[in-house]
Design an enzyme around this catalytic site. Sequence first.
Site, mmCIF file in Angstrom:
data_model
loop_
_atom_site.group_PDB
_atom_site.id
_atom_site.type_symbol
_atom_site.label_atom_id
_atom_site.label_comp_id
_atom_site.label_asym_id
_atom_site.label_seq_id
_atom_site.Cartn_x
_atom_site.Cartn_y
_atom_site.Cartn_z
ATOM 1 N N GLY A 121 0.807 -1.212 0.000
ATOM 2 C CA GLY A 121 0.000 0.000 0.000
ATOM 3 C C GLY A 121 0.843 1.266 0.000
ATOM 4 N N CYS A 122 1.896 1.281 0.814
ATOM 5 C CA CYS A 122 2.766 2.455 0.906
ATOM 6 C C CYS A 122 3.527 2.677 -0.391
ATOM 7 C CB CYS A 122 3.742 2.290 2.075
ATOM 8 S SG CYS A 122 2.926 2.125 3.679
ATOM 9 N N THR A 123 3.883 1.603 -1.077
ATOM 10 C CA THR A 123 4.574 1.723 -2.354
ATOM 11 C C THR A 123 3.663 2.340 -3.409
ATOM 12 O OG1 THR A 123 5.979 -0.193 -1.861
ATOM 13 C CG2 THR A 123 5.770 0.444 -4.172
#
Length: 231
Positions: A121-123
Site C-alpha cells: 500500500g505504501c509503495t
Amino acid sequence: MSKKTRKKSSNTIGKRAATKVARAARRSTGTSAAKTRTAAAKTKGKTAAAVRSQASHKADSKALKSKPVGSATKAPGVTLAEGAKAPAFSLPRDGGGSVSLKDFAGKKLVLFFYPRADTPGCTREAIDFTRLSSAFADADTAVLGISADTVKAQESFRSKHQLSVPLLSDEQHSMLEAYGAWGEKSMYGRTFMGTIRTTVLVDSNGKIARLWRHVKVDGHADEVLAAARSL
C-alpha cells in the site's frame, strides 16, 4: 624416693608439659594470624588492580556517535484540526540533510504519512505522488512522505521504486504524534501502536487546509492534488 619427692617431681613435669602446650598454641595462633594478614594483603592487591584495570578500560572507551534525531512541536492539549497552525518540524531525509516546515514558508505543502516503506500500500501511494509530482509543482505545492523508518530504509525505498518525493525519517515519532498520525491500531485481533495512514495539506500561510485520516490509497493522490489546486 619418698612420696613427697615423687609428688614434687610429678608436679614439675606437669608444669613443663603445660608450658610446652601453651607455647605450641601461641605459635599456631601466630602462624594463623600471619596467614590471615597475608591473604588479606593479597586480596587487597587484587582488588586495587581490578579497579585500576576498570579505570583504564573506561578511559580508553570512545564515545558512541549519535544518530540524527528529529523534532516537532505541538501545543499541549490542542487537537490538530483544519484551520489550526501546522506544527513545526525538522527531520532527517533520504540522501542526507534535514527538512523543516520553515523551508516551505509561503508555499503549499502536502505531508503524507505512511506506515512502512516498501510495503504494497505504501509503495502504491508513494508512486502515485511521484507520478503527480510535476502537477503538484505547477500548483505551487511541495510533497513530502514521512514514516518511522530509518533514513537507510527510506533511501532503499526511493532507489528501488525511483521515487522523486523526499522521504523523511521520524524514528522518534515526534512529527507523527504532532500531526495525529501515530496511534493505536489493530490487526488479526492484536492491538499495537503504529502509524495511521494520514495526509495533511498545509496552505501558504502555514495553516492546515485539509486533513485525511485512515487514507485509502486508490485515487488518493489525485484527490489531494485537486484540493491543492483549489486553494
